[in-house]
Design an enzyme around this catalytic site. Sequence first.
Site, PDB file in Angstrom:
ATOM      1  N   GLY A 239       0.780  -1.230   0.000  1.00  0.00           N
ATOM      2  CA  GLY A 239       0.000   0.000   0.000  1.00  0.00           C
ATOM      3  C   GLY A 239       0.811   1.278   0.000  1.00  0.00           C
ATOM      4  O   GLY A 239       0.258   2.376  -0.149  1.00  0.00           O
ATOM      5  N   GLU A 281       4.466  -6.161   1.984  1.00  0.00           N
ATOM      6  CA  GLU A 281       4.257  -6.664   0.618  1.00  0.00           C
ATOM      7  C   GLU A 281       4.081  -5.513  -0.382  1.00  0.00           C
ATOM      8  O   GLU A 281       2.997  -5.316  -0.920  1.00  0.00           O
ATOM      9  CB  GLU A 281       2.991  -7.523   0.579  1.00  0.00           C
ATOM     10  CG  GLU A 281       2.995  -8.700   1.505  1.00  0.00           C
ATOM     11  CD  GLU A 281       1.636  -9.411   1.550  1.00  0.00           C
ATOM     12  OE1 GLU A 281       0.624  -8.819   1.128  1.00  0.00           O
ATOM     13  OE2 GLU A 281       1.600 -10.546   2.007  1.00  0.00           O
ATOM     14  N   PRO A 282       5.130  -4.743  -0.619  1.00  0.00           N
ATOM     15  CA  PRO A 282       4.972  -3.620  -1.531  1.00  0.00           C
ATOM     16  C   PRO A 282       4.909  -4.062  -2.987  1.00  0.00           C
ATOM     17  O   PRO A 282       5.612  -4.986  -3.395  1.00  0.00           O
ATOM     18  CB  PRO A 282       6.246  -2.802  -1.291  1.00  0.00           C
ATOM     19  CG  PRO A 282       7.253  -3.806  -0.842  1.00  0.00           C
ATOM     20  CD  PRO A 282       6.498  -4.874  -0.103  1.00  0.00           C
ATOM     21  N   GLY A 283       4.055  -3.432  -3.749  1.00  0.00           N
ATOM     22  CA  GLY A 283       4.006  -3.663  -5.194  1.00  0.00           C
ATOM     23  C   GLY A 283       4.368  -2.363  -5.892  1.00  0.00           C
ATOM     24  O   GLY A 283       5.452  -2.168  -6.444  1.00  0.00           O
ATOM     25  N   TYR A 323     -10.025   4.149 -12.623  1.00  0.00           N
ATOM     26  CA  TYR A 323     -10.079   4.825 -11.316  1.00  0.00           C
ATOM     27  C   TYR A 323     -10.065   6.357 -11.450  1.00  0.00           C
ATOM     28  O   TYR A 323     -10.022   7.051 -10.442  1.00  0.00           O
ATOM     29  CB  TYR A 323      -8.855   4.452 -10.463  1.00  0.00           C
ATOM     30  CG  TYR A 323      -8.550   2.976 -10.368  1.00  0.00           C
ATOM     31  CD1 TYR A 323      -9.404   2.101  -9.710  1.00  0.00           C
ATOM     32  CD2 TYR A 323      -7.377   2.463 -10.927  1.00  0.00           C
ATOM     33  CE1 TYR A 323      -9.111   0.752  -9.612  1.00  0.00           C
ATOM     34  CE2 TYR A 323      -7.069   1.114 -10.830  1.00  0.00           C
ATOM     35  CZ  TYR A 323      -7.937   0.261 -10.170  1.00  0.00           C
ATOM     36  OH  TYR A 323      -7.633  -1.078 -10.083  1.00  0.00           O
ATOM     37  N   CYS A 350     -12.589   2.445 -28.859  1.00  0.00           N
ATOM     38  CA  CYS A 350     -13.885   3.027 -29.212  1.00  0.00           C
ATOM     39  C   CYS A 350     -14.815   3.148 -28.015  1.00  0.00           C
ATOM     40  O   CYS A 350     -15.850   2.485 -27.937  1.00  0.00           O
ATOM     41  CB  CYS A 350     -14.517   2.214 -30.326  1.00  0.00           C
ATOM     42  SG  CYS A 350     -13.668   2.538 -31.862  1.00  0.00           S
ATOM     43  N   TYR A 379       0.526  -2.007 -12.029  1.00  0.00           N
ATOM     44  CA  TYR A 379      -0.866  -2.160 -12.443  1.00  0.00           C
ATOM     45  C   TYR A 379      -1.103  -1.515 -13.815  1.00  0.00           C
ATOM     46  O   TYR A 379      -2.128  -0.892 -14.044  1.00  0.00           O
ATOM     47  CB  TYR A 379      -1.818  -1.579 -11.368  1.00  0.00           C
ATOM     48  CG  TYR A 379      -1.508  -2.114 -10.000  1.00  0.00           C
ATOM     49  CD1 TYR A 379      -1.788  -3.431  -9.684  1.00  0.00           C
ATOM     50  CD2 TYR A 379      -0.872  -1.332  -9.038  1.00  0.00           C
ATOM     51  CE1 TYR A 379      -1.456  -3.955  -8.438  1.00  0.00           C
ATOM     52  CE2 TYR A 379      -0.537  -1.847  -7.792  1.00  0.00           C
ATOM     53  CZ  TYR A 379      -0.833  -3.158  -7.505  1.00  0.00           C
ATOM     54  OH  TYR A 379      -0.502  -3.673  -6.286  1.00  0.00           O
TER      55      TYR A 379
HETATM   56  N1  LLP Z   1      -0.707  -7.342  -0.640  1.00  0.00           N
HETATM   57  C1  LLP Z   1      -1.959  -7.648  -1.000  1.00  0.00           C
HETATM   58  C2  LLP Z   1      -2.658  -8.736  -0.323  1.00  0.00           C
HETATM   59  C3  LLP Z   1      -2.599  -6.920  -2.035  1.00  0.00           C
HETATM   60  O1  LLP Z   1      -3.841  -7.233  -2.386  1.00  0.00           O
HETATM   61  C4  LLP Z   1      -1.907  -5.875  -2.687  1.00  0.00           C
HETATM   62  C5  LLP Z   1      -2.531  -5.106  -3.772  1.00  0.00           C
HETATM   63  C6  LLP Z   1      -0.582  -5.605  -2.289  1.00  0.00           C
HETATM   64  C7  LLP Z   1      -0.013  -6.358  -1.259  1.00  0.00           C
HETATM   65  C8  LLP Z   1       0.265  -4.543  -2.936  1.00  0.00           C
HETATM   66  O2  LLP Z   1      -0.260  -3.260  -2.810  1.00  0.00           O
HETATM   67  P1  LLP Z   1       0.615  -1.998  -3.308  1.00  0.00           P
HETATM   68  O3  LLP Z   1       1.875  -1.950  -2.465  1.00  0.00           O
HETATM   69  O4  LLP Z   1       0.933  -2.188  -4.733  1.00  0.00           O
HETATM   70  O5  LLP Z   1      -0.265  -0.828  -3.078  1.00  0.00           O
HETATM   71  N2  LLP Z   1      -5.050  -1.893  -9.510  1.00  0.00           N
HETATM   72  C9  LLP Z   1      -4.976  -0.898  -8.468  1.00  0.00           C
HETATM   73  C10 LLP Z   1      -4.237  -1.407  -7.250  1.00  0.00           C
HETATM   74  C11 LLP Z   1      -4.810  -2.691  -6.687  1.00  0.00           C
HETATM   75  C12 LLP Z   1      -4.019  -3.256  -5.537  1.00  0.00           C
HETATM   76  C13 LLP Z   1      -4.442  -4.650  -5.227  1.00  0.00           C
HETATM   77  N3  LLP Z   1      -3.762  -5.263  -4.131  1.00  0.00           N
HETATM   78  C14 LLP Z   1      -4.323   0.358  -9.039  1.00  0.00           C
HETATM   79  O6  LLP Z   1      -3.989   0.396 -10.217  1.00  0.00           O
HETATM   80  O7  LLP Z   1      -4.172   1.341  -8.327  1.00  0.00           O
END
Ligand code: LLP
Length: 427
Positions: A239, A281-283, A323, A350, A379
Amino acid sequence: MKFNIKTDNEKLIIGNQDTNQLAKEYGTPLYVIDENRIRDNYNRLYDSFSSKYSNFKMFYATKANTNLSVMKILNDEGSGIDAVSPGEIYTALKTGFEPEDIIFTGNNVTNEELEYANKSGVTINLDSISALERLAKLPETRGKRISFRVNPMVGAGHHEHCITGGPKSKFGIKEEEVCEVYQKAIDLGFNPIGIHTHIGSEILESEPFMLAVEKMMDIAGKVHKEVGVNFEFIDFGGGFGIPYTPEEEVLDLETFTTDIINLFKEKLDEYDLEDIQMRVEPGRFIVGDASILLTRVNTIKESYRKFAGVDCGFNTLLRPTMYGSYHHIVVANKMDQENVEEIDIAGNVCESGDLFARDRPLPKLEEGDLLAILNAGAYSFSMSSQYNSRLKPAEILVKDDEVDIIRRREEFDDLFTGQNIPLRLLK
Ligand code: LLP
């Protein structure tokens, strides 16, 4: 540095590469990923936490970007993987991650998915009592090391769709049921060793995280005392936000991790919890600003509004349409020019919602200009599709002077992958 770009007079540079040259050589639309930035993001976050608490591990949320090379880079850095599906587990194993470094946090999982995860040897993080009961009925799950995702009734995020804690969320075990669920897991012969939460995505302030950490530690403390669970890890999910607009500030990592670790340590003492690994768990934080999407303007149109039409659409980058997300856009061949007009940047799908920006201040745009849509690492490709029978773009990886194609541009035949026309229709 707010955005991961450099300029050289009129040119936009990523890695050491002139984006105009990259676009000429590899075509557009094109995702360009900067390897050094991924490594740097990983290490900045890792060092900031682990320097204050050494029993710490990061599990990259691969849903943000599942490219094999990105996974390899993170494997090389020592990351684990947060996987959401058997496909992500498979990809992680294929790119060299050990099963013990993979946590599977599925949502509404089938028995087949649970069985696949069990056979793979990854840690299964359960999201419902139903999944626990069904896992117990599968072969060879006795003694399995599992954890539970908990909804701490704290949620935050950049959009309602991305808030994953709180009263409306479909995720996690209810706080009131947590002790009961851990007891049930023990009674069913499992070995519960972890507790997990993820409250949402793209969070730029520390307050919601602090609340979640406090809540989770209180819950973990209670489970430890009342049920006798000795936790090996507490996972606070991902997050961590990045600035998308020029006005947003970068997360103040030092203050953020100091506050979180202090609170974490205080709570460990309060509940006599020992030898616990802290996990995150950073993405987005790892890959978000490490990639840009290059797209070329092919049409300038003065209708009731002024549009610059480009050669990709929401099939390539969905976030603005899905979003309403802001992605900063620069003109890669006019970096030395001032903004002189406000213009809509429209994709080629389209649908009227296919817009990358409305009224965006930019230099004077002409057909042939190259736009770079920034922060397109998380994403972005992973949410792309072939809608409108549009081909998915190529991805290239740059590192200093090296450039590699890490995903070829799709061809027409890729539109038919897996399809079969019954013989009777071919008569
Ligand atoms: N852990 C879990 C269980 C998750 O579901 C997620 C993301 C993360 C970690 C990583 O979150 P992050 O660090 O990336 O914020 N498609 C959306 C974001 C959806 C996130 C889903 N879960 C967007 O484009 O903003």
